[in-house]
Design a protein around this motif. Sequence first.
Motif, PDB file in Angstrom:
ATOM      1  N   GLU A 157       0.863  -1.187   0.000  1.00  0.00           N
ATOM      2  CA  GLU A 157       0.000   0.000   0.000  1.00  0.00           C
ATOM      3  C   GLU A 157       0.897   1.232   0.000  1.00  0.00           C
ATOM      4  O   GLU A 157       1.769   1.380   0.862  1.00  0.00           O
ATOM      5  N   ALA A 158       0.715   2.110  -0.967  1.00  0.00           N
ATOM      6  CA  ALA A 158       1.523   3.325  -1.047  1.00  0.00           C
ATOM      7  C   ALA A 158       1.013   4.359  -0.055  1.00  0.00           C
ATOM      8  O   ALA A 158       0.553   5.447  -0.408  1.00  0.00           O
ATOM      9  N   ARG A 159       1.077   3.980   1.213  1.00  0.00           N
ATOM     10  CA  ARG A 159       0.717   4.875   2.318  1.00  0.00           C
ATOM     11  C   ARG A 159       1.696   4.625   3.462  1.00  0.00           C
ATOM     12  O   ARG A 159       2.552   3.728   3.390  1.00  0.00           O
ATOM     13  N   ALA A 160       1.539   5.368   4.545  1.00  0.00           N
ATOM     14  CA  ALA A 160       2.547   5.368   5.612  1.00  0.00           C
ATOM     15  C   ALA A 160       2.349   4.272   6.650  1.00  0.00           C
ATOM     16  O   ALA A 160       3.185   4.130   7.545  1.00  0.00           O
ATOM     17  N   TYR A 161       1.282   3.465   6.561  1.00  0.00           N
ATOM     18  CA  TYR A 161       0.935   2.572   7.672  1.00  0.00           C
ATOM     19  C   TYR A 161       2.009   1.520   7.953  1.00  0.00           C
ATOM     20  O   TYR A 161       2.216   1.129   9.102  1.00  0.00           O
ATOM     21  N   ALA A 162       2.703   1.039   6.930  1.00  0.00           N
ATOM     22  CA  ALA A 162       3.775   0.075   7.169  1.00  0.00           C
ATOM     23  C   ALA A 162       4.923   0.732   7.938  1.00  0.00           C
ATOM     24  O   ALA A 162       5.556   0.085   8.783  1.00  0.00           O
ATOM     25  N   PHE A 163       5.188   1.996   7.664  1.00  0.00           N
ATOM     26  CA  PHE A 163       6.255   2.698   8.374  1.00  0.00           C
ATOM     27  C   PHE A 163       5.876   2.940   9.829  1.00  0.00           C
ATOM     28  O   PHE A 163       6.732   2.902  10.717  1.00  0.00           O
ATOM     29  N   VAL A 164       4.596   3.191  10.080  1.00  0.00           N
ATOM     30  CA  VAL A 164       4.122   3.320  11.454  1.00  0.00           C
ATOM     31  C   VAL A 164       4.307   2.003  12.196  1.00  0.00           C
ATOM     32  O   VAL A 164       4.776   1.967  13.344  1.00  0.00           O
ATOM     33  N   THR A 165       3.956   0.911  11.535  1.00  0.00           N
ATOM     34  CA  THR A 165       4.114  -0.411  12.140  1.00  0.00           C
ATOM     35  C   THR A 165       5.577  -0.684  12.461  1.00  0.00           C
ATOM     36  O   THR A 165       5.900  -1.199  13.538  1.00  0.00           O
ATOM     37  N   LEU A 166       6.463  -0.332  11.543  1.00  0.00           N
ATOM     38  CA  LEU A 166       7.896  -0.496  11.782  1.00  0.00           C
ATOM     39  C   LEU A 166       8.353   0.331  12.980  1.00  0.00           C
ATOM     40  O   LEU A 166       9.071  -0.169  13.862  1.00  0.00           O
ATOM     41  N   ALA A 167       7.949   1.590  13.041  1.00  0.00           N
ATOM     42  CA  ALA A 167       8.400   2.478  14.115  1.00  0.00           C
ATOM     43  C   ALA A 167       7.908   2.003  15.483  1.00  0.00           C
ATOM     44  O   ALA A 167       8.662   2.016  16.468  1.00  0.00           O
ATOM     45  N   ALA A 169       6.952  -1.123  16.292  1.00  0.00           N
ATOM     46  CA  ALA A 169       7.632  -2.393  16.601  1.00  0.00           C
ATOM     47  C   ALA A 169       9.043  -2.130  17.108  1.00  0.00           C
ATOM     48  O   ALA A 169       9.512  -2.777  18.058  1.00  0.00           O
ATOM     49  N   ALA A 170       9.730  -1.165  16.492  1.00  0.00           N
ATOM     50  CA  ALA A 170      11.076  -0.806  16.944  1.00  0.00           C
ATOM     51  C   ALA A 170      11.041  -0.185  18.336  1.00  0.00           C
ATOM     52  O   ALA A 170      11.866  -0.516  19.200  1.00  0.00           O
ATOM     53  N   ALA A 309      -0.603  -4.684  22.648  1.00  0.00           N
ATOM     54  CA  ALA A 309      -1.465  -5.194  21.584  1.00  0.00           C
ATOM     55  C   ALA A 309      -2.901  -4.700  21.709  1.00  0.00           C
ATOM     56  O   ALA A 309      -3.529  -4.320  20.712  1.00  0.00           O
ATOM     57  N   ALA A 310      -3.425  -4.712  22.920  1.00  0.00           N
ATOM     58  CA  ALA A 310      -4.867  -4.507  23.101  1.00  0.00           C
ATOM     59  C   ALA A 310      -5.258  -3.105  23.538  1.00  0.00           C
ATOM     60  O   ALA A 310      -6.292  -2.587  23.114  1.00  0.00           O
ATOM     61  N   LEU A 332      -4.817   1.555  13.532  1.00  0.00           N
ATOM     62  CA  LEU A 332      -4.348   0.721  14.644  1.00  0.00           C
ATOM     63  C   LEU A 332      -3.584  -0.505  14.153  1.00  0.00           C
ATOM     64  O   LEU A 332      -3.358  -1.442  14.919  1.00  0.00           O
ATOM     65  N   LEU A 333      -3.150  -0.459  12.921  1.00  0.00           N
ATOM     66  CA  LEU A 333      -2.378  -1.565  12.359  1.00  0.00           C
ATOM     67  C   LEU A 333      -1.113  -1.831  13.173  1.00  0.00           C
ATOM     68  O   LEU A 333      -0.634  -2.964  13.236  1.00  0.00           O
ATOM     69  N   PHE A 334      -0.586  -0.793  13.811  1.00  0.00           N
ATOM     70  CA  PHE A 334       0.678  -0.928  14.546  1.00  0.00           C
ATOM     71  C   PHE A 334       0.589  -1.887  15.728  1.00  0.00           C
ATOM     72  O   PHE A 334       1.625  -2.235  16.324  1.00  0.00           O
ATOM     73  N   THR A 335      -0.606  -2.337  16.090  1.00  0.00           N
ATOM     74  CA  THR A 335      -0.728  -3.309  17.177  1.00  0.00           C
ATOM     75  C   THR A 335      -0.443  -4.737  16.713  1.00  0.00           C
ATOM     76  O   THR A 335      -0.233  -5.628  17.550  1.00  0.00           O
ATOM     77  N   LEU A 336      -0.421  -4.983  15.398  1.00  0.00           N
ATOM     78  CA  LEU A 336      -0.268  -6.353  14.901  1.00  0.00           C
ATOM     79  C   LEU A 336       1.060  -7.014  15.292  1.00  0.00           C
ATOM     80  O   LEU A 336       1.073  -8.219  15.567  1.00  0.00           O
TER      81      LEU A 336
END
Length: 509
Positions: A157-167, A169-170, A309-310, A332-336
């Motif tokens: 997805e050409a949006r920022a949500y994967a980068f949020v998930t990375l940040a 998780a880090a 997570a919750a 809230l994808l960053f909770t995965l």
Amino acid sequence: MIDECDSRGAIGPAAARPRGLPVSPDPGAGRVRGSARFDPLGAALLTFAVACAGSGTVQLWRDELASWSAALRSPDELLAMLGNVDAGSGAYYLLLHGWVSLFGDSPAMLRMPSALAMGGAAAFVVLTARTLFDRRAALFAGVLFAAIPAVSRFGQEARAYAFVTLAVAAATWFLVRALHRPTALRWLPYGVAVTCAGLFHIVSLIVLLPHALIVLGRWWDARSWRLPTGYALAVLASLLPLLPLMVVARGQVGRQIGWLHPPHFRDLAGLWSTLSLSVPVSYALLAAAALPLAWPRGRRPAAELALVAALPVPAAWLISQTGPSYFLDRYLLFTLPAWAVLAAAGLGALRPRPLGVVGLVLLMALGVGDQRRLRTEHAKGPGDGKRAAAFIAAGYEPGDGLAPVGGRSERLFMFGPMVEYYLPEHVKPRDVFAERSAVAAHDLFPTECGRPARCLDGVRRVWVVTWSGTSNPYHGFPPDQEKALRDHYEVVGTTTAGTLQVTLVERTR
């Protein structure tokens, strides 16, 4: 297992050591040996490969078209736009601008940064699982994270949500390290990760709530102010650079997410069903994640990770009751990552050991159908911009105009960019009802012409793009634009492309 902390970075003496410190060694105390060193890299490559699979097939949808429009602008044009709209996505747009400048704007290339970010998130998933539990849990977590359909969906997805998930998780991984030894050098990367999470999506800062509760629980056990003081200073330092962005984004929130309404109680359960983009996977994750809570060796780490997570879900729900609503599954994808670690720890703790492998394979199998669905051409929307563009290109003549339906429909679905993205380089019909282009207007959308009939002067043919399923070629157009087209043009040909209808009209007088 650590029996007591040493004097170089102790949270407290052995007698006061917080109960429930992760049972694996301090991640900074020794070197991981053998093939285990490559576990994070393996998980990153697996997730990247899964996210890239089929990424060039699915047509771009509204949000990705907004990213494309922003990324093609010069830095000055982009900064001017961010002053009016979408400031919260500014960091991602700047990153994508640099990427597109190097690698082009094909669907696969537009989405590849997100796949790389999801791969990075997978590495931190493995590191967190290995520290809080063991290597078996880490291996399971890496595979499980890659298998969650939402990871693929937003990894392409050409949006920022994967980068949020990375940040996030880090940040969680760096928090785990700082809990072992709360030194300035360990708080520094935590603060940087939190700042990055806020830059890519301010809503992700909700994760600071469960992080703070974890720190508070550790302080309650040790009764040493070193840990909470370090945490507070790290959070303060991480938030200061975000204050200007928060101020600007706050002024734009009504336009950005004004379409979201305060959520109801039923939306809490509904979000869980959609968070992983697979109902069976969602509930299988939940069942597996509950297992380590009954596992004495991992009860405390599992309970702390369960907060990460919750807790953001009800927190976002509550915040959305009294102001702008931020309650949306992709926010809230960053909770995965935390859910993946919890589920992997539960499966890894099952005995006999092959039972955990069976559970992992079963959970992966549950998502296969949804993984396939996410890779179909129209998985992100029924509008067929590629087919509409092909129809226009086949009959295009220099000087033709383009009239995508405007107003609220354009803001919700971006009909113009949906077609323009797929047009060949030599096919450039002019948007006849755009008084100023989106770039000139410093916006994602053009400024519409105030006198439509005059804007049509000198245009012999116009390609009209609107909704399909109606005999009216001007369905959805503002009355003054529809009148100008009806009064001066007649229909030459029409076609449907999914939910789009493209009609060629030619001037009669």
